[in-house]
Design a protein around this motif. Structure first.
Motif, PDB file in Angstrom:
ATOM      1  N   MET A  23     -14.164   2.835  -2.429  1.00 32.22           N
ATOM      2  CA  MET A  23     -12.896   2.145  -2.562  1.00 32.22           C
ATOM      3  C   MET A  23     -11.926   2.443  -1.314  1.00 32.22           C
ATOM      4  SD  MET A  23     -12.019   3.062  -6.486  1.00 32.22           S
ATOM      5  CE  MET A  23     -10.321   2.674  -6.323  1.00 32.22           C
ATOM      6  N   SER A  24     -11.788   3.438  -0.767  1.00 34.00           N
ATOM      7  CA  SER A  24     -11.261   3.642   0.354  1.00 34.00           C
ATOM      8  C   SER A  24     -11.730   2.765   1.616  1.00 34.00           C
ATOM      9  CB  SER A  24     -11.160   5.144   1.122  1.00 34.00           C
ATOM     10  OG  SER A  24     -11.037   5.902   0.045  1.00 34.00           O
ATOM     11  N   LEU A  27     -11.044  -0.860   1.248  1.00 35.19           N
ATOM     12  CA  LEU A  27      -9.566  -0.996   1.589  1.00 35.19           C
ATOM     13  C   LEU A  27      -9.502  -0.951   3.064  1.00 35.19           C
ATOM     14  CD1 LEU A  27      -7.433   1.009  -0.906  1.00 35.19           C
ATOM     15  CD2 LEU A  27      -7.814  -1.526  -0.669  1.00 35.19           C
ATOM     16  N   LEU A  28     -10.289  -0.063   3.708  1.00 36.78           N
ATOM     17  CA  LEU A  28      -9.895   0.279   5.300  1.00 36.78           C
ATOM     18  C   LEU A  28     -10.762  -0.822   6.176  1.00 36.78           C
ATOM     19  CD1 LEU A  28      -9.076   2.592   7.088  1.00 36.78           C
ATOM     20  CD2 LEU A  28     -11.128   3.589   6.896  1.00 36.78           C
ATOM     21  N   GLN A  36      -3.746  -9.228   1.753  1.00 42.61           N
ATOM     22  CA  GLN A  36      -3.336  -8.058   1.022  1.00 42.61           C
ATOM     23  C   GLN A  36      -2.698  -8.237  -0.012  1.00 42.61           C
ATOM     24  OE1 GLN A  36      -2.279  -5.057   3.730  1.00 42.61           O
ATOM     25  NE2 GLN A  36      -4.345  -4.983   4.707  1.00 42.61           N
ATOM     26  N   TYR A  39       1.272  -5.366  -3.746  1.00 39.45           N
ATOM     27  CA  TYR A  39       1.373  -3.872  -4.253  1.00 39.45           C
ATOM     28  C   TYR A  39       0.775  -2.983  -3.365  1.00 39.45           C
ATOM     29  CZ  TYR A  39       2.415  -6.490  -8.482  1.00 39.45           C
ATOM     30  OH  TYR A  39       3.159  -7.381  -9.295  1.00 39.45           O
ATOM     31  N   LEU A  40      -0.093  -3.209  -2.620  1.00 39.50           N
ATOM     32  CA  LEU A  40      -0.943  -2.089  -1.709  1.00 39.50           C
ATOM     33  C   LEU A  40      -0.030  -2.048  -0.177  1.00 39.50           C
ATOM     34  CD1 LEU A  40      -4.566  -2.241  -2.415  1.00 39.50           C
ATOM     35  CD2 LEU A  40      -3.026  -0.610  -2.800  1.00 39.50           C
ATOM     36  N   THR A  41       0.940  -2.775  -0.001  1.00 43.23           N
ATOM     37  CA  THR A  41       1.915  -2.912   1.259  1.00 43.23           C
ATOM     38  C   THR A  41       3.191  -2.263   0.900  1.00 43.23           C
ATOM     39  OG1 THR A  41       2.426  -4.901   0.944  1.00 43.23           O
ATOM     40  CG2 THR A  41       0.488  -4.897   1.714  1.00 43.23           C
ATOM     41  N   SER A  42       3.769  -2.045   1.994  1.00 42.49           N
ATOM     42  CA  SER A  42       5.279  -1.461   1.855  1.00 42.49           C
ATOM     43  C   SER A  42       6.138  -2.548   1.382  1.00 42.49           C
ATOM     44  CB  SER A  42       5.746  -0.870   3.306  1.00 42.49           C
ATOM     45  OG  SER A  42       5.589  -2.137   4.008  1.00 42.49           O
ATOM     46  N   THR A  47       8.081   1.273  -2.733  1.00 40.08           N
ATOM     47  CA  THR A  47       8.176   1.511  -1.373  1.00 40.08           C
ATOM     48  C   THR A  47       9.638   1.034  -0.909  1.00 40.08           C
ATOM     49  OG1 THR A  47       5.996   0.991  -1.611  1.00 40.08           O
ATOM     50  CG2 THR A  47       6.594   1.644   0.520  1.00 40.08           C
ATOM     51  N   VAL A  50      12.370   3.094  -1.728  1.00 43.60           N
ATOM     52  CA  VAL A  50      12.464   4.323  -1.098  1.00 43.60           C
ATOM     53  C   VAL A  50      13.094   4.339   0.487  1.00 43.60           C
ATOM     54  CG1 VAL A  50      11.345   6.377  -0.228  1.00 43.60           C
ATOM     55  CG2 VAL A  50      10.733   5.328  -2.439  1.00 43.60           C
ATOM     56  N   TYR A  51      12.467   3.109   1.164  1.00 41.61           N
ATOM     57  CA  TYR A  51      12.707   2.944   2.483  1.00 41.61           C
ATOM     58  C   TYR A  51      13.946   2.560   2.751  1.00 41.61           C
ATOM     59  CZ  TYR A  51       8.150   3.591   4.288  1.00 41.61           C
ATOM     60  OH  TYR A  51       6.847   3.990   5.061  1.00 41.61           O
ATOM     61  N   TYR A 126       3.203  -2.453  11.313  1.00 42.80           N
ATOM     62  CA  TYR A 126       4.061  -3.304  10.447  1.00 42.80           C
ATOM     63  C   TYR A 126       5.381  -2.892  10.287  1.00 42.80           C
ATOM     64  CZ  TYR A 126      -0.610  -4.796   9.101  1.00 42.80           C
ATOM     65  OH  TYR A 126      -1.813  -5.091   8.987  1.00 42.80           O
ATOM     66  N   THR A 128       8.809  -3.376   7.538  1.00 44.30           N
ATOM     67  CA  THR A 128       9.332  -3.841   6.376  1.00 44.30           C
ATOM     68  C   THR A 128      10.766  -4.098   6.419  1.00 44.30           C
ATOM     69  OG1 THR A 128       7.763  -2.057   5.562  1.00 44.30           O
ATOM     70  CG2 THR A 128       9.267  -2.984   3.948  1.00 44.30           C
ATOM     71  N   ARG A 162       6.913  -7.566   4.274  1.00 45.28           N
ATOM     72  CA  ARG A 162       6.150  -6.946   5.220  1.00 45.28           C
ATOM     73  C   ARG A 162       6.065  -7.849   6.359  1.00 45.28           C
ATOM     74  NH1 ARG A 162       0.411  -4.233   5.148  1.00 45.28           N
ATOM     75  NH2 ARG A 162      -0.228  -6.495   5.452  1.00 45.28           N
TER      76      ARG A 162
ATOM     77  N   ASN B  68       1.408   1.528   5.421  1.00 42.82           N
ATOM     78  CA  ASN B  68       0.398   0.127   5.602  1.00 42.82           C
ATOM     79  C   ASN B  68      -0.782   0.571   6.631  1.00 42.82           C
ATOM     80  OD1 ASN B  68       2.284  -2.002   4.670  1.00 42.82           O
ATOM     81  ND2 ASN B  68       3.637  -1.380   6.022  1.00 42.82           N
ATOM     82  N   PRO B  70      -4.074   0.676   4.661  1.00 41.07           N
ATOM     83  CA  PRO B  70      -4.799   0.777   3.601  1.00 41.07           C
ATOM     84  C   PRO B  70      -6.169   1.585   3.764  1.00 41.07           C
ATOM     85  CG  PRO B  70      -4.916  -1.313   4.392  1.00 41.07           C
ATOM     86  CD  PRO B  70      -3.881  -0.637   5.182  1.00 41.07           C
TER      87      PRO B  70
END
Lengths: 294, 172
Positions: A23-24, A27-28, A36, A39-42, A47, A50-51, A126, A128, A162, B68, B70
């Motif tokens: 899985m990693s 994604l990688l 993307q 939900y998987l980005t800032s 996120t 928090v930022y 990246y 945000t 982003r 960011n 992944p």
């Protein structure tokens, strides 16, 4: 059957480990920043919250430098305003009774946004910001600050987005030298956050160190003539048929605070036109026009 | 039981937020302190490996979402979590008294804990910086980053360890 189950239970850790590693790696190595999930980005809600909280504190840190930049920019614009006004007055004297020139509707608008997270040391950087689809930000809009080009909007959440930074090898920006029509594409070489390389310039092009590099305006993302950087030196060439220049970026990426997202009111039209050029159905142009007018 | 789970949850959230801030700070352009793996290192020794792997994956993925990147931290922390058990067995003598299953300077002694901590931190830093450097192709710089970040991370995690342990003693 029981033996099989026993086998799976006994070695379950290996299966769990393999699943997570796969899985990693998926994604990688899915090497496309444009597809993307939000939900998987800032740009996702948690996120961004928090930022925002962090940025409420850290945004005060570089105010002095940012203020100086803004003052300089302001002085420059005021100077330009005076010059343009003089020019306008002179033209009025020359053409006293012409009908008012047709004023084209404004093509570019700005959404002012605050940078809440930024990175400069990763291989893919990246940014945000705290404006999202609710504020009219859409993917593939250009982003600038008072000093120059920053990047392109990439993934958009409701109240956050982003930006793919200029300091990201996935981003290529069409640029040209101010005052000439030779254009090339600017790409970051992953080393120094204050320089990038302008590639694919014709070999016979003349240049001086310190020449200004601006956006070419060949895409719907950035208007023509936005400052990107200045020529620093001739870059080590990868391809012998073209000239590459090392460009000192005017944007200070370590001190980004307030940026402007450029919304192009004709982007839909331009995109539809380009689709038509590629041999698809040209009726898309009409649809684009209807969609583009508010 | 529930108290331990809650304590770990709080520890994980706090260290994750600290890590998010620290990831933006790069000392001398080489060293990035990594502290959130302390949560994985501190998980009870008798916890099943599947749980350790799952927790490591989720922690790594959460950090990836913030940064960011992944999959990068997720991969590194899962591989590190897989090494955890064997590294622990290699350094801790078998007859050692493990009445307290949480690895720390208190339960293992400073020497053994330092070995355990440093080995896994170096594994993590090696993974993260070599995965990160796929595009950079600069081995010396990467090795420098691994070394500097490992030293800094180990120092910080020892500090966190003393904080976490003393707090617990006061409470008792």
């Amino acid at each position: 059957m029981k033996n099989l189950l026993d086998f799976f239970v006994k070695h379950s850790s290996w299966f769990v480990f393999t699943v997570y590693v796969v899985m990693s790696c998926v994604l990688l190595f899915r090497d496309n920043p444009y597809q993307q999930s939000v939900y998987l980005t800032s740009a996702n809600g948690v996120t961004a919250t928090v930022y925002e909280a962090f940025s409420a504190v850290t945004s005060y840190f570089n105010l002095k430098d940012i203020n100086r930049d803004l003052q300089e920019r302001n002085a420059l614009l005021e100077h330009e305003l005076v010059e343009l006004r003089m020019e306008l007055d002179n033209t009025r004297l020359l053409l006293p009774d012409t009908v008012a020139l047709p004023v084209s509707s404004r093509q570019f608008d700005f959404v002012v946004a605050h940078v809440i997270s930024n990175s400069i040391a990763q291989p893919n950087n990246y940014i945000t910001i705290n404006r999202g689809s609710a504020d009219g930000v859409k993917p593939e809009q250009g982003v600038v600050d008072q000093n120059g080009v920053v990047g392109i909007v990439n993934v958009v959440g409701t109240h956050s987005a982003r930006i793919i930074s200029l300091l990201n090898p996935h981003m290529r920006l069409s640029c040209k030298m101010r005052g000439s029509d030779y254009f090339g594409s600017l790409v970051w070489d992953g080393k120094d956050p204050s320089t990038a390389v302008l590639e694919e310039l014709p070999k016979h092009m003349l240049y001086d160190v310190g020449d200004t590099i601006v956006t070419s305006g060949y895409s719907a993302v950035f208007p023509e003539g936005l400052i990107v950087g200045t020529v620093q030196e001739r870059a080590h060439n990868v391809n012998d048929n073209f000239l590459s220049l090392k460009v000192k970026l005017t944007t200070n990426f370590s001190q980004l605070s307030t940026v402007r997202v450029i919304t192009n009111n004709m982007a839909d039209e331009l995109r539809a036109l380009r689709r038509g050029e590629n041999g698809e159905d040209t009726t898309a142009v009409d649809n684009g026009k209807k969609g583009g007018k508010p | 039981m529930i108290r331990t789970v809650l304590q770990f949850l709080v520890l994980a959230v706090v260290l994750l937020l600290v890590q998010v801030v620290l990831s933006k700070v790069i000392f001398f352009n080489v060293a990035v302190p990594i502290v959130f793996i302390y949560v994985i290192l501190r998980l009870p020794v008798n916890l099943h490996v599947n749980w350790v792997l799952t927790i490591a994956f989720l922690l790594g993925l959460s950090l990836d979402v913030f940064n960011n990147t992944p999959g990068m931290h997720a991969l590194a922390s899962v591989v590190m979590a897989a090494f955890r058990h064997s590294v622990f067995n290699a350094f801790v003598p078998r007859e050692a008294d493990m009445s307290n299953p949480l690895p720390s300077t208190d339960s293992l002694g400073v020497g053994v804990y330092l070995k355990y901590l440093s080995t896994l931190t170096v594994v993590y830093c090696l993974l993260i910086f070599f995965v990160q450097a796929f595009t950079l192709r600069d081995v010396t710089l990467t090795l420098l980053r691994v070394a500097a970040s490992s030293v800094l991370s180990i120092a910080m995690m020892l500090g966190i360890d003393s904080l976490v342990t003393t707090r617990r003693e006061k409470r008792l």
